[in-house]
Motif scaffolding. Structure first.
Motif, PDB file in Angstrom:
ATOM      1  N   MET A  50       0.812  -1.216   0.000  1.00  0.00           N
ATOM      2  CA  MET A  50       0.000   0.000   0.000  1.00  0.00           C
ATOM      3  C   MET A  50       0.847   1.269   0.000  1.00  0.00           C
ATOM      4  O   MET A  50       0.474   2.259  -0.611  1.00  0.00           O
ATOM      5  CB  MET A  50      -0.963   0.003   1.189  1.00  0.00           C
ATOM      6  N   ALA A  51       1.991   1.252   0.662  1.00  0.00           N
ATOM      7  CA  ALA A  51       2.845   2.445   0.656  1.00  0.00           C
ATOM      8  C   ALA A  51       3.263   2.778  -0.775  1.00  0.00           C
ATOM      9  O   ALA A  51       3.246   3.941  -1.185  1.00  0.00           O
ATOM     10  CB  ALA A  51       4.064   2.242   1.545  1.00  0.00           C
ATOM     11  N   GLU A  52       3.607   1.756  -1.552  1.00  0.00           N
ATOM     12  CA  GLU A  52       3.976   1.974  -2.961  1.00  0.00           C
ATOM     13  C   GLU A  52       2.758   2.358  -3.793  1.00  0.00           C
ATOM     14  O   GLU A  52       2.838   3.215  -4.659  1.00  0.00           O
ATOM     15  CB  GLU A  52       4.631   0.719  -3.549  1.00  0.00           C
ATOM     16  N   ILE A  53       1.633   1.702  -3.526  1.00  0.00           N
ATOM     17  CA  ILE A  53       0.403   2.015  -4.264  1.00  0.00           C
ATOM     18  C   ILE A  53       0.022   3.472  -4.023  1.00  0.00           C
ATOM     19  O   ILE A  53      -0.260   4.215  -4.957  1.00  0.00           O
ATOM     20  CB  ILE A  53      -0.750   1.068  -3.852  1.00  0.00           C
ATOM     21  N   MET A  54       0.028   3.874  -2.770  1.00  0.00           N
ATOM     22  CA  MET A  54      -0.331   5.251  -2.437  1.00  0.00           C
ATOM     23  C   MET A  54       0.743   6.228  -2.898  1.00  0.00           C
ATOM     24  O   MET A  54       0.468   7.419  -3.059  1.00  0.00           O
ATOM     25  CB  MET A  54      -0.581   5.393  -0.940  1.00  0.00           C
ATOM     26  N   GLY A  55       1.941   5.740  -3.152  1.00  0.00           N
ATOM     27  CA  GLY A  55       3.026   6.586  -3.629  1.00  0.00           C
ATOM     28  C   GLY A  55       2.816   7.124  -5.029  1.00  0.00           C
ATOM     29  O   GLY A  55       3.492   8.062  -5.445  1.00  0.00           O
ATOM     30  N   VAL A  56       1.867   6.547  -5.767  1.00  0.00           N
ATOM     31  CA  VAL A  56       1.592   7.049  -7.116  1.00  0.00           C
ATOM     32  C   VAL A  56       0.516   8.129  -7.107  1.00  0.00           C
ATOM     33  O   VAL A  56       0.255   8.760  -8.115  1.00  0.00           O
ATOM     34  CB  VAL A  56       1.202   5.923  -8.106  1.00  0.00           C
TER      35      VAL A  56
END
Length: 182
Positions: A50-56
């Motif tokens: 999720m951290a990477e997903i939300m990073g976009v």
């Protein structure tokens, strides 16, 4: 009557020219950067990160959402991860794809390009069968960085238009969901 037809033809030609004036192309560097962003998002989706997903998500959008809930961006990401983990207990992600080769590249009035990327997600809902969601994902260029935004969600679009007023007149395509019968 003849004058009416001339005026109508002139108006249609004007609208056609205006519409084509906002079509755009990406530079090779912009296209490469967009492709890399989509690939990293794809890996994050498959890895449930999720951290990477939300990073976009554009930081301006993330901050606006966090402010609406009275939390920090970090707390928002953490809460979203928990909700995602809970949802994924009853749902299996079968496939996820974004087709950058079929993306529609358009420019805002100031010339800034953006992409509408065809997106497909197939989920297995267990006893409820499989569902296919098709939509477009907005590839938003902010400075030199590409961000990705779901545009079938009206609330998210409202926040996007609030923090990026250049998109206020942009009408985004709607998504659809259908059972998979294969």
């Amino acid at each position: 009557m003849r004058l009416f037809h001339r005026i109508l033809a002139a108006a249609l030609l004007t609208f056609a020219l205006i519409g084509s004036a906002f079509a755009a192309e990406l530079t090779a560097e912009q296209q490469s950067s967009l492709n890399a962003r989509v690939e990293s998002f794809d890996a994050a989706m498959k890895g449930n990160n999720m951290a990477e997903i939300m990073g976009v998500v554009p930081p301006k959008v993330l901050e606006a959402i966090a402010a609406k809930f009275g939390v920090t961006s970090e707390q928002l990401v953490e809460a979203t991860q928990q909700q995602f983990d809970e949802a994924m207990k009853s749902v299996t992600l079968v496939s996820f794809s974004m087709d950058t080769e079929k993306a529609e590249i358009v420019a805002l009035a100031d010339g800034t390009p953006y992409a509408l990327i065809p997106t497909e997600t197939v989920m297995d809902l267990g006893e409820h069968g499989k569902m296919r969601a098709t939509s477009s994902t907005l590839g938003l260029l902010d400075g030199e960085t590409w961000y990705l935004v779901r545009v079938e969600d009206a609330q998210q679009v409202a926040i996007l238009k609030e923090v990026y007023p250049a998109f206020v007149d942009v009408v985004f395509p709607t998504g659809s969901m259908e059972p998979v019968t294969e």
